[in-house]
Design a protein around this motif. Sequence first.
Motif, PDB file in Angstrom:
ATOM      1  N   GLU A 109      44.060  18.776  50.325  1.00  0.00           N
ATOM      2  CA  GLU A 109      44.878  19.994  50.335  1.00  0.00           C
ATOM      3  C   GLU A 109      45.778  19.830  51.417  1.00  0.00           C
ATOM      4  OE1 GLU A 109      42.342  23.252  49.706  1.00  0.00           O
ATOM      5  OE2 GLU A 109      42.411  23.196  47.469  1.00  0.00           O
ATOM      6  N   LYS A 134      47.674  14.820  40.472  1.00  0.00           N
ATOM      7  CA  LYS A 134      46.525  16.092  40.530  1.00  0.00           C
ATOM      8  C   LYS A 134      45.198  15.579  40.429  1.00  0.00           C
ATOM      9  CE  LYS A 134      47.721  19.687  38.352  1.00  0.00           C
ATOM     10  NZ  LYS A 134      47.662  20.566  37.076  1.00  0.00           N
ATOM     11  N   GLU A 174      42.511  20.510  41.444  1.00  0.00           N
ATOM     12  CA  GLU A 174      42.281  21.637  40.255  1.00  0.00           C
ATOM     13  C   GLU A 174      40.848  21.293  40.146  1.00  0.00           C
ATOM     14  OE1 GLU A 174      43.425  22.563  35.492  1.00  0.00           O
ATOM     15  OE2 GLU A 174      44.744  21.034  36.590  1.00  0.00           O
ATOM     16  N   GLU A 175      40.070  22.394  40.170  1.00  0.00           N
ATOM     17  CA  GLU A 175      38.561  22.410  39.934  1.00  0.00           C
ATOM     18  C   GLU A 175      38.530  22.903  38.501  1.00  0.00           C
ATOM     19  OE1 GLU A 175      35.671  23.369  43.209  1.00  0.00           O
ATOM     20  OE2 GLU A 175      37.804  24.019  44.289  1.00  0.00           O
ATOM     21  N   ARG A 176      38.154  22.009  37.730  1.00  0.00           N
ATOM     22  CA  ARG A 176      37.818  22.487  36.227  1.00  0.00           C
ATOM     23  C   ARG A 176      37.206  21.036  35.336  1.00  0.00           C
ATOM     24  NH1 ARG A 176      40.824  18.998  32.607  1.00  0.00           N
ATOM     25  NH2 ARG A 176      42.596  18.079  33.333  1.00  0.00           N
ATOM     26  N   ILE A 231      41.386  16.110  39.996  1.00  0.00           N
ATOM     27  CA  ILE A 231      40.751  17.054  39.089  1.00  0.00           C
ATOM     28  C   ILE A 231      39.320  16.808  39.344  1.00  0.00           C
ATOM     29  CG2 ILE A 231      40.201  17.800  36.544  1.00  0.00           C
ATOM     30  CD1 ILE A 231      43.122  16.650  36.005  1.00  0.00           C
ATOM     31  N   THR A 243      47.383  18.048  45.223  1.00  0.00           N
ATOM     32  CA  THR A 243      47.274  19.165  44.467  1.00  0.00           C
ATOM     33  C   THR A 243      45.608  18.783  44.066  1.00  0.00           C
ATOM     34  OG1 THR A 243      49.357  19.472  43.760  1.00  0.00           O
ATOM     35  CG2 THR A 243      47.771  20.536  42.293  1.00  0.00           C
ATOM     36  N   TYR A 292      35.575  12.425  40.159  1.00  0.00           N
ATOM     37  CA  TYR A 292      36.962  12.799  39.950  1.00  0.00           C
ATOM     38  C   TYR A 292      37.768  11.711  39.173  1.00  0.00           C
ATOM     39  CZ  TYR A 292      35.067  14.508  44.582  1.00  0.00           C
ATOM     40  OH  TYR A 292      34.486  15.158  45.754  1.00  0.00           O
TER      41      TYR A 292
END
Length: 286
Positions: free
Chosen positions: A219, A195, A226-228, A197, A224, A189
Motif C-alpha cells: 500500500e 490488484k 483487495e482482501e477477499r 488479492i 492496490t 495471493y
Amino acid sequence: MRTVYVNGDYLSEDEAKVSIFDRGFLMADGVYEVTSVLDGKLIDFDGHAVRLQRSLDELDMKNPISKEDLLEVHRELVRVNEINEGMIYLQITRGAPSDRDFAFPDPETVPCTVVLFTQNKPGLAANPVAQKGIKVISIEDIRWGRRDIKTVQLLYPSMGKMMAKAAGVDDAWMVKEGYVTEGTSNNAYIVKGGKIITRPKTNDILHGITRAAVLRFAEEAQMTVEERNFTIEEAQDADEAFITSASAFVMPVVEIDGAQIGDGKPGSVAPRLREIYLEESRKVAI
C-alpha cells in the motif's frame, strides 16, 4: 552441535530433554513462532511476540516469559550459534503434568515448557528459487477451525507438503468450500489487473506477520490490495501468484494444478514486493 534453550537453560542440543508427559508431545497442546534472522538480526520480532501472546491467550495459556527476556534469548542463540542468516524456532507448551489427562493442569503447579533452537540457512535472502518461482497443487482444507492460532498441530500441513512432493511440485494450497485458504506453511495471493488479492483475516487462516508487513509495504508503494476470497480457477487465470512466510519472504508461484500462471515466470509484482520487504525489514531488524 547447536546450543538450544530449554526452560531457562542454554544446553547443547544433545543434552536437551523434555518430559514424555509434556502436553505438547501428547496432545499438540502448544504454540510456536518462527523468526527469521538476516545479517545476524531478528526480522519482525515484535510482530511475532504479539502473535505469540495472542495464541497463548486464545488457548488459555499463561505466558511464562516476558517479551524482554524472550528477545534476550533470541539474541543469545543468534550469538552463540553464529547465525547470520537463518531462523529461530520458539515453542511453548502447557507443560508436563504427572500423568496424561485431557483436562488442563493447574498453571500454578505445572509450568509451561519453553524451547528455542536455531536453524542456520545461509543464502536465505538470496534464495535462487525466487528467480524461477514455485509450483503448487490444490488440496482440501480439513484442518481444525482455528487456523488463526499458531499451534503445533501441523500433521495435515505436513501431509500436504508430502502430497505436493509426490506430485512433483513444491507446495499445496488448501481449499475450503471452493475458496483458497492458504498454503501449507504460508499465506496465498494472486495478482489480477495490477490488484493484489488475498483472503481476509478470519479464523480460517493464520494471521501472517510477513503477510501484514508485505501488505503494508504494498500500500505504501501505491499498489492496490483487495482482501477477499478467491478460487483456484481465478488463481489459474491470474497475471501472477505468490506466497509469503517468515522463511520464504515473498515467493512467486508460477503453476497451480498443472496450469501455468501468466507466462510461467515470475511477474513484476512479487519480485518487487520481495525486494521491498527485504530492504525495509533489514532497516528495522533488531
